[in-house]
Design a protein around this motif. Sequence first.
Motif, PDB file in Angstrom:
ATOM      1  N   GLU A 163      10.793  -2.691  -2.672  1.00  0.00           N
ATOM      2  CA  GLU A 163      10.742  -4.149  -2.738  1.00  0.00           C
ATOM      3  C   GLU A 163      10.950  -4.788  -1.366  1.00  0.00           C
ATOM      4  O   GLU A 163      10.985  -6.016  -1.244  1.00  0.00           O
ATOM      5  CB  GLU A 163      11.801  -4.665  -3.709  1.00  0.00           C
ATOM      6  N   ARG A 164      11.074  -3.955  -0.332  1.00  0.00           N
ATOM      7  CA  ARG A 164      11.263  -4.409   1.048  1.00  0.00           C
ATOM      8  C   ARG A 164      12.533  -5.238   1.209  1.00  0.00           C
ATOM      9  O   ARG A 164      12.581  -6.212   1.963  1.00  0.00           O
ATOM     10  CB  ARG A 164      10.053  -5.211   1.549  1.00  0.00           C
ATOM     11  N   ARG A 165      13.570  -4.817   0.497  1.00  0.00           N
ATOM     12  CA  ARG A 165      14.879  -5.421   0.672  1.00  0.00           C
ATOM     13  C   ARG A 165      15.712  -4.561   1.618  1.00  0.00           C
ATOM     14  O   ARG A 165      15.303  -3.473   2.003  1.00  0.00           O
ATOM     15  CB  ARG A 165      15.570  -5.590  -0.690  1.00  0.00           C
ATOM     16  N   ARG A 166      16.889  -5.011   1.948  1.00  0.00           N
ATOM     17  CA  ARG A 166      17.701  -4.312   2.953  1.00  0.00           C
ATOM     18  C   ARG A 166      18.511  -3.191   2.321  1.00  0.00           C
ATOM     19  O   ARG A 166      19.211  -3.391   1.332  1.00  0.00           O
ATOM     20  CB  ARG A 166      18.624  -5.309   3.640  1.00  0.00           C
ATOM     21  N   LEU A 167      18.408  -2.013   2.905  1.00  0.00           N
ATOM     22  CA  LEU A 167      19.169  -0.844   2.472  1.00  0.00           C
ATOM     23  C   LEU A 167      19.950  -0.310   3.655  1.00  0.00           C
ATOM     24  O   LEU A 167      19.376   0.091   4.667  1.00  0.00           O
ATOM     25  CB  LEU A 167      18.239   0.245   1.929  1.00  0.00           C
ATOM     26  N   ALA A 168      21.280  -0.322   3.544  1.00  0.00           N
ATOM     27  CA  ALA A 168      22.144   0.187   4.607  1.00  0.00           C
ATOM     28  C   ALA A 168      22.867   1.430   4.103  1.00  0.00           C
ATOM     29  O   ALA A 168      23.540   1.383   3.071  1.00  0.00           O
ATOM     30  CB  ALA A 168      23.148  -0.875   5.048  1.00  0.00           C
ATOM     31  N   LEU A 169      22.724   2.523   4.818  1.00  0.00           N
ATOM     32  CA  LEU A 169      23.317   3.799   4.431  1.00  0.00           C
ATOM     33  C   LEU A 169      24.414   4.168   5.428  1.00  0.00           C
ATOM     34  O   LEU A 169      24.138   4.468   6.590  1.00  0.00           O
ATOM     35  CB  LEU A 169      22.248   4.896   4.399  1.00  0.00           C
ATOM     36  N   MET A 170      25.656   4.145   4.954  1.00  0.00           N
ATOM     37  CA  MET A 170      26.785   4.521   5.808  1.00  0.00           C
ATOM     38  C   MET A 170      26.982   6.034   5.716  1.00  0.00           C
ATOM     39  O   MET A 170      27.866   6.526   5.016  1.00  0.00           O
ATOM     40  CB  MET A 170      28.039   3.749   5.392  1.00  0.00           C
TER      41      MET A 170
ATOM     42  N   ALA B 242      14.874   1.564   5.897  1.00  0.00           N
ATOM     43  CA  ALA B 242      16.322   1.650   5.709  1.00  0.00           C
ATOM     44  C   ALA B 242      17.036   1.527   7.055  1.00  0.00           C
ATOM     45  O   ALA B 242      16.437   1.732   8.117  1.00  0.00           O
ATOM     46  CB  ALA B 242      16.697   2.960   5.043  1.00  0.00           C
ATOM     47  N   ILE B 243      18.318   1.186   6.996  1.00  0.00           N
ATOM     48  CA  ILE B 243      19.149   1.121   8.196  1.00  0.00           C
ATOM     49  C   ILE B 243      20.222   2.193   8.089  1.00  0.00           C
ATOM     50  O   ILE B 243      21.001   2.211   7.128  1.00  0.00           O
ATOM     51  CB  ILE B 243      19.803  -0.258   8.356  1.00  0.00           C
ATOM     52  N   ILE B 244      20.233   3.102   9.040  1.00  0.00           N
ATOM     53  CA  ILE B 244      21.257   4.144   9.091  1.00  0.00           C
ATOM     54  C   ILE B 244      22.444   3.564   9.842  1.00  0.00           C
ATOM     55  O   ILE B 244      22.353   3.232  11.028  1.00  0.00           O
ATOM     56  CB  ILE B 244      20.735   5.408   9.800  1.00  0.00           C
ATOM     57  N   ALA B 245      23.555   3.401   9.144  1.00  0.00           N
ATOM     58  CA  ALA B 245      24.716   2.709   9.719  1.00  0.00           C
ATOM     59  C   ALA B 245      25.984   3.543   9.558  1.00  0.00           C
ATOM     60  O   ALA B 245      26.843   3.230   8.730  1.00  0.00           O
ATOM     61  CB  ALA B 245      24.887   1.344   9.065  1.00  0.00           C
ATOM     62  N   PRO B 246      26.132   4.611  10.340  1.00  0.00           N
ATOM     63  CA  PRO B 246      27.353   5.411  10.257  1.00  0.00           C
ATOM     64  C   PRO B 246      28.580   4.561  10.586  1.00  0.00           C
ATOM     65  O   PRO B 246      28.508   3.691  11.461  1.00  0.00           O
ATOM     66  CB  PRO B 246      27.145   6.502  11.320  1.00  0.00           C
ATOM     67  N   PRO B 247      29.691   4.769   9.909  1.00  0.00           N
ATOM     68  CA  PRO B 247      30.902   3.988  10.193  1.00  0.00           C
ATOM     69  C   PRO B 247      31.587   4.475  11.460  1.00  0.00           C
ATOM     70  O   PRO B 247      32.594   5.177  11.427  1.00  0.00           O
ATOM     71  CB  PRO B 247      31.766   4.229   8.947  1.00  0.00           C
ATOM     72  N   VAL B 248      31.031   4.088  12.590  1.00  0.00           N
ATOM     73  CA  VAL B 248      31.559   4.502  13.893  1.00  0.00           C
ATOM     74  C   VAL B 248      32.620   3.489  14.344  1.00  0.00           C
ATOM     75  O   VAL B 248      32.335   2.290  14.411  1.00  0.00           O
ATOM     76  CB  VAL B 248      30.428   4.581  14.935  1.00  0.00           C
ATOM     77  N   PRO B 249      33.831   3.931  14.658  1.00  0.00           N
ATOM     78  CA  PRO B 249      34.889   2.996  15.067  1.00  0.00           C
ATOM     79  C   PRO B 249      34.514   2.223  16.321  1.00  0.00           C
ATOM     80  O   PRO B 249      33.911   2.777  17.243  1.00  0.00           O
ATOM     81  CB  PRO B 249      36.085   3.911  15.325  1.00  0.00           C
ATOM     82  N   ALA B 250      34.860   0.949  16.351  1.00  0.00           N
ATOM     83  CA  ALA B 250      34.616   0.105  17.523  1.00  0.00           C
ATOM     84  C   ALA B 250      35.943  -0.057  18.267  1.00  0.00           C
ATOM     85  O   ALA B 250      36.747  -0.923  17.935  1.00  0.00           O
ATOM     86  CB  ALA B 250      34.070  -1.248  17.086  1.00  0.00           C
ATOM     87  N   PHE B 251      36.153   0.780  19.254  1.00  0.00           N
ATOM     88  CA  PHE B 251      37.450   0.763  19.940  1.00  0.00           C
ATOM     89  C   PHE B 251      37.620  -0.445  20.849  1.00  0.00           C
ATOM     90  O   PHE B 251      38.747  -0.798  21.211  1.00  0.00           O
ATOM     91  CB  PHE B 251      37.638   2.066  20.720  1.00  0.00           C
ATOM     92  N   TYR B 252      36.501  -1.123  21.212  1.00  0.00           N
ATOM     93  CA  TYR B 252      36.630  -2.323  22.025  1.00  0.00           C
ATOM     94  C   TYR B 252      37.379  -3.425  21.275  1.00  0.00           C
ATOM     95  O   TYR B 252      37.915  -4.352  21.892  1.00  0.00           O
ATOM     96  CB  TYR B 252      35.258  -2.836  22.476  1.00  0.00           C
ATOM     97  N   ALA B 253      37.411  -3.330  19.937  1.00  0.00           N
ATOM     98  CA  ALA B 253      38.139  -4.323  19.141  1.00  0.00           C
ATOM     99  C   ALA B 253      39.640  -4.072  19.121  1.00  0.00           C
ATOM    100  O   ALA B 253      40.394  -4.855  18.534  1.00  0.00           O
ATOM    101  CB  ALA B 253      37.597  -4.321  17.710  1.00  0.00           C
ATOM    102  N   LEU B 254      40.067  -2.982  19.770  1.00  0.00           N
ATOM    103  CA  LEU B 254      41.479  -2.632  19.868  1.00  0.00           C
ATOM    104  C   LEU B 254      42.173  -2.599  18.503  1.00  0.00           C
ATOM    105  O   LEU B 254      43.190  -3.278  18.282  1.00  0.00           O
ATOM    106  CB  LEU B 254      42.213  -3.603  20.804  1.00  0.00           C
ATOM    107  N   PRO B 255      41.647  -1.803  17.584  1.00  0.00           N
ATOM    108  CA  PRO B 255      42.269  -1.734  16.255  1.00  0.00           C
ATOM    109  C   PRO B 255      43.658  -1.111  16.332  1.00  0.00           C
ATOM    110  O   PRO B 255      43.892  -0.183  17.098  1.00  0.00           O
ATOM    111  CB  PRO B 255      41.311  -0.846  15.466  1.00  0.00           C
ATOM    112  N   LYS B 256      44.562  -1.649  15.541  1.00  0.00           N
ATOM    113  CA  LYS B 256      45.929  -1.130  15.515  1.00  0.00           C
ATOM    114  C   LYS B 256      46.177  -0.211  14.320  1.00  0.00           C
ATOM    115  O   LYS B 256      47.154   0.535  14.309  1.00  0.00           O
ATOM    116  CB  LYS B 256      46.926  -2.291  15.501  1.00  0.00           C
ATOM    117  N   THR B 257      45.321  -0.298  13.307  1.00  0.00           N
ATOM    118  CA  THR B 257      45.499   0.510  12.103  1.00  0.00           C
ATOM    119  C   THR B 257      44.153   1.037  11.632  1.00  0.00           C
ATOM    120  O   THR B 257      43.093   0.525  12.025  1.00  0.00           O
ATOM    121  CB  THR B 257      46.119  -0.320  10.958  1.00  0.00           C
ATOM    122  N   LEU B 258      44.201   2.043  10.751  1.00  0.00           N
ATOM    123  CA  LEU B 258      42.974   2.548  10.137  1.00  0.00           C
ATOM    124  C   LEU B 258      42.312   1.463   9.290  1.00  0.00           C
ATOM    125  O   LEU B 258      41.082   1.372   9.226  1.00  0.00           O
ATOM    126  CB  LEU B 258      43.283   3.777   9.277  1.00  0.00           C
TER     127      LEU B 258
END
Length: 213
Positions: free
Chosen positions: A120-127, A149-165
Amino acid sequence: MNSVNTRPQRLIIGISGASGAIYGVRLLELLRDTPIETHLVVSKSALITVAHETGLSLSDLKPMASVCYANQDIGAAIASGSFKTLGMIVAPCSMRSMSEIASGVTSTLLTRAADVVLKERRRLALMVRETPLHRNHLRTMTDLTELGAIIAPPVPAFYALPKTLDEMVDHSLGRVLDLFDIELGIVRRWRENDTGTGASSDTGPADDDHAAS
């Protein structure tokens, strides 16, 4: 004057058996108090992973979603293209589910729903959650990208300086929701509040390679 029926915004959430069940669970939590209808389907393998990694069962997940379908229910609404949705997020997405979706030979509601989203040409995101990747994984990802489809592995963004998981999980999910223009205020965006001085008060330091070039 005839009134126009406004359809609700619907998003399909698939949870497959890869490690990283928290992504699917947290996604449901984040969307629960929004106007978006969540239509959940969970694979058999995912139930095992969800229980092991989060201690939750299917009965715990059901109240988090607007609608929950059995993975064997191939006659469910989300198996038809006439059922309008914004698209689908598979969080996490196993290599098996990814391969079924890429082949078009779907044996479960989860992969059938993803196939419908593509046709249907809708958005599909695969983590997708796997590492390292061999040649067939990479080729399958290429095939899916070419299908839309969009291949979107859950890669951490360390530039955001996360403090917790939890912050890392939320940021990854926020970036995937960006693909659907869904803003929940959980993404710490690079230089969004930059005043032009070359520094940003809410992000990490600049990339050393760029700074040196």
